[in-house]
Design a protein around this motif. Structure first.
Motif: not given
Length: 613
Positions: A122, A186, A189-190, A193-197
């Motif tokens: 992130y 970020p 938690e929850g 997710d890392a992919q969206t960020y």
């Protein structure tokens, strides 16, 4: 001086001697006056050919260079292995000596950059002033901290990436930026997710790289997909992001016919200084416009060459692949090759060719001319403001500043600098060695320097003292005792202390008849102007003090070594640079110089090391 360079003894400016003795190697040459001050630093592919061109074709030289030759008394040269090394050394020596006949970039500094490290979980955007070889992404440079902060403000308004600095720390609840939809949260938690960020971060990178058209198309496709999937809240967020980006880029009507990254330069010459405007185009759109001031009058060609050689090495890989010039400069191929080596990428220097580039050059030239006119008018306005705020009886056309430098009372010197119409008048600078005062007594030293300066006549309208209220009162008493028919008005400038009544430790201006200092805001142009004058006096005083201290060290050490005369001392100091370097060298290294035998080298090192112990 780096050991790979060969520093040779000083040469007299005698055409016959120079023809016979100067090398044909690449390197750097330094013109010096009779007091050993460096007047000019130049680079040459062939030192002999370049230096002789000054002495043979004098009528073809600019007025500035002709003035240089009238002042110069000697020449020092440094031989390098190749021309790239000569470019680097020339730039470093100009920074070190700030020679009066060189065209010097006044704001030659490390500009702020934005940094994103994709290896972090992130990632956020950080601010740095130097690039590192750490595989992070760097963007910029920005012309000022304000320009950089504005870019950050736009990014955080458009893209909801985290603002918190440093590594991400988990929180029990997200901060207010999440509540305002300015961050995806970020830290909890929850929430994301890392992919969206990381997908969002790629959009930030595209925005910073100027790839706006592709970014807008990507966002529109995402918006349509979200709408078709009935994710209306997500679609609305994407719609708002598209509109925000369009508001930033649509006012941008200045474009280039090509999509390449390039800088377009404009230049304007003034009396004693030069303004250069850089219009940075990235992906065909104008991303930023910065202005830069150089000291020294010149031709357009000399000003552009000096700017390119001093500015673009600081950018490194962030330099654009093309620099569009308003006129030709000399040694284009050599400078391109050097920039390729320094910036680790090919960079071309070209004159404007198509109508689009010519239009941009005209715009840059007009902006440079406007900045020059504003600069000229600004000086007069600052002086009028100065007269008003310090309650001066007359317009401060001529201002002089006095500073004292000493080390616990030893090697005490005084420096006087002069500004006429708001600009340095170096021909009126004065230096004084303190003769009457012994021990630590700043007030008496200041009085002595002012008294001797008054003896030279042609007094200033305002005499500024580097010191506090005590210095001001001491000099005011002296002026009163002298009963001058038209005495200069007085003021002093003191470094800000820990006065609780002042929010910051800004410098304080004292005038007679007033107990408290004259208050200025930290950004007030009058305060900055007085600080610049004080800094110039301080620089000169420190320079004079160091020179005197060094002379005393030399005279107390090398001059007492048997069989070591002035010529050999000069040879040793020119080659090694300092007494300490001579002391730390081996006798064999000293013996490599002409006139220094191995036995004499052993005597020198033994004497200096015993003296140190």
């Amino acid at each position: 001086m780096p050991s790979r360079y060969s520093r040779l003894p000083e040469y007299p400016l005698d055409l016959k001697i120079l023809e016979e003795s100067l090398p044909t190697s690449p390197g750097v040459y330094l013109f010096k006056d009779k007091a050993e001050h460096v007047l000019y630093v130049g680079k040459a592919k062939d030192i002999r050919k370049r230096v002789l061109s000054y002495l043979i074709r004098t009528q073809e030289l600019s007025h500035r260079i002709r003035l240089l030759l009238r002042s110069a008394q000697g020449l020092d040269i440094v031989v390098t292995n190749n021309e790239n090394e000569a470019f680097i050394l020339e730039r470093n020596l100009i920074k070190k000596y700030m020679p009066k006949f060189n065209i010097v970039l006044r704001d030659d500094k490390q500009y702020p950059l934005l940094r994103i490290d994709p290896k972090e979980p992130y990632p956020t955007i950080g601010v740095v002033r130097r690039m590192k070889n750490d595989q992070a992404l760097y963007f910029g440079p920005y012309s000022s901290a304000n320009a950089m902060r504005e870019a950050l403000r736009v990014i955080h308004k458009v893209f909801p990436i985290r603002k918190c600095k440093g590594p991400l720390k988990p929180r029990s609840r997200p901060c207010v930026n999440f509540q305002m939809k300015r961050c995806l949260g970020p830290c909890q938690e929850g929430l994301v997710d890392a992919q969206t960020y990381n997908a969002l971060l790629r959009q930030v990178v595209a925005f910073l790289q100027g790839k706006v058209k592709g970014l807008l198309e990507e966002l529109r496709q995402e918006m349509h997909k979200a709408s078709e999937a009935l994710e209306f809240e997500k679609a609305a967020l994407l719609r708002d992001r598209i509109k925000a980006i369009q508001r930033v880029v649509e006012p941008q009507s200045v474009t280039s016919s090509g999509l390449e990254d390039k800088d377009v330069l404009g230049i304007s010459l003034g009396e004693g200084h030069t303004h250069v405007v850089v219009m940075g185009l990235r992906g065909g759109l104008l991303q930023n416009v910065t202005s830069h001031r150089l000291t020294g009058s010149s031709t357009l060609e000399e000003g552009l060459e000096a700017f390119v050689k001093q500015y673009y090495p600081n950018l490194g890989p962030l330099a654009p692949g093309k620099i569009v010039l308003p006129t030709k400069i000399s040694e284009v191929q050599e400078i391109e090759e050097w920039l390729r080596h320094i910036c680790r990428k090919p960079i071309s220097l070209k004159e404007a060719r198509d109508s689009s580039e010519k239009r941009l050059v005209k715009m840059a030239m007009n902006n440079a001319k406007r900045l020059m006119e504003e600069w000229e008018n600004k000086k007069e306005q600052v002086l009028l403001e100065l007269q008003k705020h310090l309650h001066l009886r007359r317009y401060p056309k001529r201002i002089e500043c006095v500073d004292i430098s000493n080390l616990f009372g030893s090697q005490a010197v005084g420096a006087v600098v002069c500004f006429v119409d708001g600009r340095p008048s170096k021909s009126n600078y004065r230096s004084f060695i303190i003769k009457e005062v012994k021990g630590i007594d700043d007030y008496s030293m200041m009085r002595e320097v002012v008294l001797r300066r008054i003896g030279h006549g042609d007094l200033p309208d305002l005499l500024l003292l580097d010191g506090g209220k005590g210095h001001l009162n001491a000099v005011a008493a002296l002026i009163q005792d002298l009963n001058l028919p038209d005495p200069p008005e007085l003021a002093s400038i003191a470094k800000g202390g820990t006065d609780p009544n002042w929010e910051k430790e800004e410098d304080k201006i004292y005038i007679l008849g007033r107990k408290d200092p004259v208050r200025f805001s930290p950004s007030h142009p009058v305060l900055h102007f007085l600080m610049s004058i004080r800094d110039e006096a301080h620089r000169r005083a420190i320079q004079l003090h160091r020179k005197r201290a060094l002379k005393e060290i030399r005279e107390s050490s090398l001059a007492h070594i048997p069989h070591l005369g002035p010529k050999r001392i000069q040879l040793l100091l020119s080659h090694f640079g300092s007494v300490e370097a001579i002391r730390d060298s081996s006798p064999e290294e000293l013996a490599k110089l002409p006139g220094i035998s191995l036995k004499l080298g052993q005597t020198i090192t033994q004497f200096l090391r015993q003296q140190k112990n």
